[in-house]
Write an enzyme that holds these catalytic residues in place. Structure first.
Site, PDB file in Angstrom:
ATOM      1  N   ASP A 192     -24.276  66.722  68.975  1.00  0.00           N
ATOM      2  CA  ASP A 192     -25.103  67.129  70.108  1.00  0.00           C
ATOM      3  C   ASP A 192     -26.333  67.833  69.553  1.00  0.00           C
ATOM      4  OD1 ASP A 192     -24.274  67.474  73.365  1.00  0.00           O
ATOM      5  OD2 ASP A 192     -26.046  68.552  72.641  1.00  0.00           O
ATOM      6  N   LYS A 198     -23.791  74.356  71.881  1.00  0.00           N
ATOM      7  CA  LYS A 198     -22.537  73.612  72.068  1.00  0.00           C
ATOM      8  C   LYS A 198     -21.823  73.427  70.726  1.00  0.00           C
ATOM      9  CE  LYS A 198     -23.451  71.159  76.352  1.00  0.00           C
ATOM     10  NZ  LYS A 198     -24.701  70.682  76.857  1.00  0.00           N
ATOM     11  N   THR A 255     -28.923  60.380  81.687  1.00  0.00           N
ATOM     12  CA  THR A 255     -29.851  59.352  82.170  1.00  0.00           C
ATOM     13  C   THR A 255     -30.403  59.852  83.505  1.00  0.00           C
ATOM     14  OG1 THR A 255     -27.824  58.224  82.895  1.00  0.00           O
ATOM     15  CG2 THR A 255     -28.986  57.261  81.029  1.00  0.00           C
ATOM     16  N   SER A 292     -24.595  56.246  82.413  1.00  0.00           N
ATOM     17  CA  SER A 292     -24.828  55.400  83.591  1.00  0.00           C
ATOM     18  C   SER A 292     -26.269  54.912  83.567  1.00  0.00           C
ATOM     19  CB  SER A 292     -24.612  56.208  84.874  1.00  0.00           C
ATOM     20  OG  SER A 292     -23.384  56.882  84.824  1.00  0.00           O
ATOM     21  N   CYS A 299     -24.781  62.211  89.291  1.00  0.00           N
ATOM     22  CA  CYS A 299     -24.528  60.762  89.381  1.00  0.00           C
ATOM     23  C   CYS A 299     -24.858  60.158  90.743  1.00  0.00           C
ATOM     24  CB  CYS A 299     -23.053  60.490  89.082  1.00  0.00           C
ATOM     25  SG  CYS A 299     -22.607  60.855  87.392  1.00  0.00           S
ATOM     26  N   ARG A 332     -26.002  70.900  88.931  1.00  0.00           N
ATOM     27  CA  ARG A 332     -27.079  69.909  88.872  1.00  0.00           C
ATOM     28  C   ARG A 332     -27.247  69.188  90.213  1.00  0.00           C
ATOM     29  NH1 ARG A 332     -25.543  66.695  83.560  1.00  0.00           N
ATOM     30  NH2 ARG A 332     -23.499  66.942  84.533  1.00  0.00           N
TER      31      ARG A 332
HETATM   32  N1  LIG Z   1     -20.986  64.355  84.778  1.00  0.00           N
HETATM   33  C1  LIG Z   1     -20.324  63.379  85.361  1.00  0.00           C
HETATM   34  O1  LIG Z   1     -19.460  63.618  86.210  1.00  0.00           O
HETATM   35  C2  LIG Z   1     -20.569  61.930  84.981  1.00  0.00           C
HETATM   36  C3  LIG Z   1     -19.652  60.970  85.425  1.00  0.00           C
HETATM   37  C4  LIG Z   1     -19.848  59.650  85.069  1.00  0.00           C
HETATM   38  C5  LIG Z   1     -20.966  59.289  84.309  1.00  0.00           C
HETATM   39  N2  LIG Z   1     -21.868  60.243  83.914  1.00  0.00           N
HETATM   40  C6  LIG Z   1     -22.994  59.813  83.099  1.00  0.00           C
HETATM   41  O2  LIG Z   1     -22.725  60.147  81.747  1.00  0.00           O
HETATM   42  C7  LIG Z   1     -23.952  60.478  81.070  1.00  0.00           C
HETATM   43  C8  LIG Z   1     -23.847  61.877  80.476  1.00  0.00           C
HETATM   44  O3  LIG Z   1     -23.682  62.800  81.543  1.00  0.00           O
HETATM   45  P1  LIG Z   1     -23.160  64.278  81.332  1.00  0.00           P
HETATM   46  O4  LIG Z   1     -22.850  64.788  82.696  1.00  0.00           O
HETATM   47  O5  LIG Z   1     -22.104  64.331  80.280  1.00  0.00           O
HETATM   48  O6  LIG Z   1     -24.498  64.968  80.767  1.00  0.00           O
HETATM   49  P2  LIG Z   1     -24.599  66.403  80.044  1.00  0.00           P
HETATM   50  O7  LIG Z   1     -25.991  66.851  80.237  1.00  0.00           O
HETATM   51  O8  LIG Z   1     -23.478  67.276  80.503  1.00  0.00           O
HETATM   52  O9  LIG Z   1     -24.338  66.088  78.515  1.00  0.00           O
HETATM   53  C9  LIG Z   1     -25.189  65.303  77.752  1.00  0.00           C
HETATM   54  C10 LIG Z   1     -25.303  65.907  76.368  1.00  0.00           C
HETATM   55  O10 LIG Z   1     -26.123  65.049  75.578  1.00  0.00           O
HETATM   56  C11 LIG Z   1     -26.838  65.876  74.662  1.00  0.00           C
HETATM   57  N3  LIG Z   1     -27.965  65.132  74.112  1.00  0.00           N
HETATM   58  C12 LIG Z   1     -29.090  64.721  74.730  1.00  0.00           C
HETATM   59  N4  LIG Z   1     -29.876  64.051  73.875  1.00  0.00           N
HETATM   60  C13 LIG Z   1     -29.243  64.031  72.682  1.00  0.00           C
HETATM   61  C14 LIG Z   1     -29.549  63.502  71.414  1.00  0.00           C
HETATM   62  N5  LIG Z   1     -30.695  62.836  71.172  1.00  0.00           N
HETATM   63  N6  LIG Z   1     -28.651  63.681  70.421  1.00  0.00           N
HETATM   64  C15 LIG Z   1     -27.511  64.363  70.626  1.00  0.00           C
HETATM   65  N7  LIG Z   1     -27.164  64.890  71.813  1.00  0.00           N
HETATM   66  C16 LIG Z   1     -28.019  64.726  72.822  1.00  0.00           C
HETATM   67  C17 LIG Z   1     -27.223  67.075  75.491  1.00  0.00           C
HETATM   68  O11 LIG Z   1     -27.535  68.197  74.704  1.00  0.00           O
HETATM   69  C18 LIG Z   1     -25.958  67.275  76.330  1.00  0.00           C
HETATM   70  O12 LIG Z   1     -25.058  68.187  75.717  1.00  0.00           O
HETATM   71  C19 LIG Z   1     -25.055  60.322  82.113  1.00  0.00           C
HETATM   72  O13 LIG Z   1     -25.578  59.035  82.023  1.00  0.00           O
HETATM   73  C20 LIG Z   1     -24.310  60.480  83.423  1.00  0.00           C
HETATM   74  O14 LIG Z   1     -24.972  59.831  84.484  1.00  0.00           O
HETATM   75  C21 LIG Z   1     -21.678  61.560  84.221  1.00  0.00           C
END
Ligand SMILES: NC(=O)c1ccc[n+]([C@@H]2O[C@H](COP(=O)([O-])OP(=O)(O)OC[C@H]3O[C@@H](n4cnc5c(N)ncnc54)[C@H](O)[C@@H]3O)[C@@H](O)[C@H]2O)c1
Length: 440
Positions: free
Chosen positions: A43, A48, A97, A132, A272, A342
């Site tokens: 990350d 984190k 995303t 997503s 989402c 969020r």
């Molecule tokens: N949160 C949900 O309930 C959920 C459910 C299904 C799908 N999603 C999808 O999953 C994806 C991630 O969502 P999330 O909720 O886990 O997001 P999040 O923001 O909680 O976590 C994403 C992590 O990616 C890290 N990151 C960003 N750019 C980076 C890079 N270049 N290198 C390394 N780390 C990097 C960020 O620091 C962050 O810790 C999104 O596309 C979201 O739409 C989320």
């Protein structure tokens, strides 16, 4: 704690790397670890990485114990350094995303990660995208960037897409119990991702293309946006008709076929459901196709905060104006039992109340402090009898499992409940629910 690094982790066992250790990535890492895979977590957020290194979880559904044990036993190694990826067999990408200011897909995170992978990926690695996104992303955006490595997709490098279905705050289901949709750029890519995920998830659902898998996720979330927005509009209709929407839904839900209940609320938040359908809408526009349901659902959703504020005001006891009222908001997260704010509708609702001159306080057991869209900072107050009694209205926005319904009922003058969490009312307290048809 033992000193572990990426070379000693796993002792030669098959290794999985997860990029993006957020709400999706960390639970996914835990799901893999529970099935015996050593995991490298990457990350860019150093806080984190430090937390994991110190054996601390920052995701509510995962305990400190689980992280501490995994780190000390060498099953989890977290870093910001992409060079460690060379020792992984599979690399899974779970980065955000979001939407741009124009409500268009913002793939910056995904593109940046893919670019960072180019110099470090190795022959025969499997790359799986879980973020997503709109149909076409894996094939049209990710694949061409990965090919800059000189490795041929399907033969020397495998590329797959598998949408994430994690449900934060839902403790009734483990991640591995949720069927996992998988897809690959080629047949061989699909075989690779299926073979890996079969070892972690109880059921794998293979689809014929990455486009189909990407669209599956968007269908699931668009279905929820459209249906919840529909029932929110229906609740407003019930208010106008002076009929209780909750009673009507309960009665309709007894139909054993052809009806699935959705429930009203203050508007849909989260990373989402309000976001993903706009990815689909953008793609539809590119192809000259219609997406009117998304447009209408989005518009209804965006109008919910103003509607809630109007209803709160309309029912204030003795027609007190908002400018002279203190509102105590219960719950500011986008859904129950999570610490995730969020896109939460609490923020626009609170901003509107402040704009209209109300004195605003909030309580959320999971959010100590918040910043409203206009920059105003608020701290969660303790939910004491005095705090409740001092409010002209207790506005319930989130039905956290720990919500003390009886206690709030006992001490409040007026409750506006957007979630139908308060089931009864004692003499003296005024209870109004979203969609209950109460006359002001
Ligand atoms: N949160 C949900 O309930 C959920 C459910 C299904 C799908 N999603 C999808 O999953 C994806 C991630 O969502 P999330 O909720 O886990 O997001 P999040 O923001 O909680 O976590 C994403 C992590 O990616 C890290 N990151 C960003 N750019 C980076 C890079 N270049 N290198 C390394 N780390 C990097 C960020 O620091 C962050 O810790 C999104 O596309 C979201 O739409 C989320």
């Amino acid at each position: 704690m033992k000193e572990i690094d990426s070379t000693t982790i796993g002792n030669g066992r098959e290794k999985v790397a997860i990029i993006g250790l957020g709400f999706v990535g960390l639970p996914l890492a835990v799901a893999f670890m529970r099935k015996g895979f050593p995991v490298i977590g990457i990350d860019m957020d150093e806080r984190k990485i430090r937390a994991i290194g110190a054996g601390k979880s920052y995701i509510q559904d995962i305990s400190d114990d689980e992280i501490e044990r995994a780190v000390s036993e060498g099953d989890l190694f977290a870093t910001t350094d992409y060079s460690v990826l060379s020792s992984a067999d599979a690399i899974i990408v779970c980065v955000p995303t979001p939407l741009s200011n124009e409500n268009a897909p913002d793939l910056t995170f995904l593109i940046n990660v893919t670019r960072q992978l180019v110099p470090v990926i190795k022959l025969h690695q499997l790359v799986v995208i879980e973020s997503s996104t709109y149909p076409g992303t894996t094939k049209e955006i990710v694949q061409p960037i990965l090919e800059q490595s000189g490795l041929e997709i399907g033969r020397q490098l495998h590329l797959a897409y598998s949408p994430e279905r994690v449900d934060p705050g839902n403790r009734s289901m483990q991640m591995n119990e949720i069927p996992k949709v998988v897809s690959g750029i080629t047949e061989r890519c699909l075989e690779r991702v299926s073979a890996l995920y079969e070892r972690v998830f109880d059921r794998i659902v293979a689809v014929s293309s990455t486009d189909a898998a990407e669209l599956t996720k968007l269908l699931e979330n668009t279905y929820r946006l459209v249906n919840i927005s529909f029932i929110n509009e229906f609740a407003r209709l019930c208010d106008a008709l002076h009929i209780n929407v909750w009673e009507v839904i309960q009665a309709a839900a007894t139909k054993p076929y052809g009806y699935s209940p959705f429930y009203p609320g203050p508007g849909i938040g989260g990373h989402c459901i309000p976001v993903d359908p706009l990815y689909l809408q953008w793609k539809a526009e590119q192809k000259g196709a219609s997406s009117r349901f998304i447009e209408i659902a989005h518009t209804v959703n965006e109008s919910m905060p103003a509607y809630i504020v109007d209803r709160v005001q309309a029912h204030l006891p003795s027609n007190k104006p908002l400018t002279e009222s203190r509102i105590l908001v219960y719950g500011v997260t986008y859904k129950k039992d999570t610490a995730d704010m969020r896109e939460s509708m609490a923020s626009p609702i609170i901003r509107l109340l402040l704009d209209q001159g109300a004195e605003l306080r909030y309580h959320d057991p999971y959010i100590d402090a918040m910043q409203v869209n206009d920059g105003t900072k608020l701290n969660s107050v303790a939910l004491t009898a005095e705090e409740i009694a001092g409010a002209d209205c207790v506005l319930i926005l989130v039905d956290h499992s720990v919500l003390p319904a009886e206690f709030i009922l006992e001490h409040s003058k007026y409750i506006f409940d957007t979630r139908n969490i308060i089931k009864s009312v004692k003499t003296g307290a005024k209870l109004v629910k979203l969609g209950d048809g109460a006359k002001s």
